[in-house]
Motif scaffolding. Structure first.
Motif, mmCIF file in Angstrom:
data_model
loop_
_atom_site.group_PDB
_atom_site.id
_atom_site.type_symbol
_atom_site.label_atom_id
_atom_site.label_comp_id
_atom_site.label_asym_id
_atom_site.label_seq_id
_atom_site.Cartn_x
_atom_site.Cartn_y
_atom_site.Cartn_z
ATOM 1 N N ALA A 177 6.063 3.038 4.377
ATOM 2 C CA ALA A 177 5.931 3.182 2.882
ATOM 3 C C ALA A 177 5.779 4.387 3.407
ATOM 4 O O ALA A 177 5.193 5.236 2.965
ATOM 5 C CB ALA A 177 5.466 1.905 2.404
ATOM 6 N N GLY B 57 0.024 -2.803 0.140
ATOM 7 C CA GLY B 57 1.020 -4.009 0.010
ATOM 8 C C GLY B 57 0.936 -5.075 -0.099
ATOM 9 O O GLY B 57 -0.098 -5.739 -1.074
ATOM 10 N N ASN C 272 3.530 -0.812 -1.750
ATOM 11 C CA ASN C 272 4.900 0.063 -1.341
ATOM 12 C C ASN C 272 6.416 -0.324 -1.357
ATOM 13 O O ASN C 272 6.712 1.199 -1.149
ATOM 14 C CB ASN C 272 4.813 -1.053 0.000
ATOM 15 C CG ASN C 272 3.172 -0.517 0.727
ATOM 16 O OD1 ASN C 272 2.447 0.399 1.087
ATOM 17 N ND2 ASN C 272 3.267 -1.753 1.944
#
Length: 129
Positions: free
Chosen positions: A25, A69, A98
């Motif tokens: 990401a 995340g 993400n």
């Protein structure tokens, strides 16, 4: 003085490690932020701020972008505290998950662009009495 030098060296090593081990990401978003592509703003990735490192930072407009995340679902108090620290230093903080980078990249870029444009506006001066 030696303690500060050691701390700086550790932070620089941590930055390098984070840059080399960027998440998918982060790499994806970086492609749109680098090279002044967003409203002419200069972004840095893995930029140190205090004892932590920001995923992306535009220093001239005081905008920080954090990609979170799954581990951040458990660390909301720490993230909130960190956001307050940045805001007290004058930064605006944008946080995205993400998976949003992959599922809604254009939407994220629109939010970032709006924040950049807002922070580029000159601060209005108070009229003289």
């Amino acid at each position: 003085m030696e303690g500060q030098t050691n701390k700086r060296t550790r932070n620089e090593q941590r930055q390098r490690t984070l840059r080399c081990n960027s998440t998918d990401a982060e790499r994806e978003l970086w492609q749109s932020l680098r090279g002044r592509q967003m409203d002419g703003a200069n972004f840095r990735r893995q930029h140190p701020f205090g004892d932590y490192i920001l995923d992306f930072a535009c220093i001239e407009r005081k905008l920080a972008i954090e990609l979170d995340g799954g581990q951040h679902a458990e660390a909301t108090k720490y993230d909130d505290w960190r956001t307050r620290q940045l805001e007290q230093a004058g930064f605006a903080v944008l946080r995205f998950w993400n998976h949003e980078v992959f599922e809604n990249r254009e939407g994220i870029l629109q939010v970032i662009l709006a924040a950049l444009q807002e922070r580029a506006k000159p601060i209005p001066t108070q009229p003289s009495p």
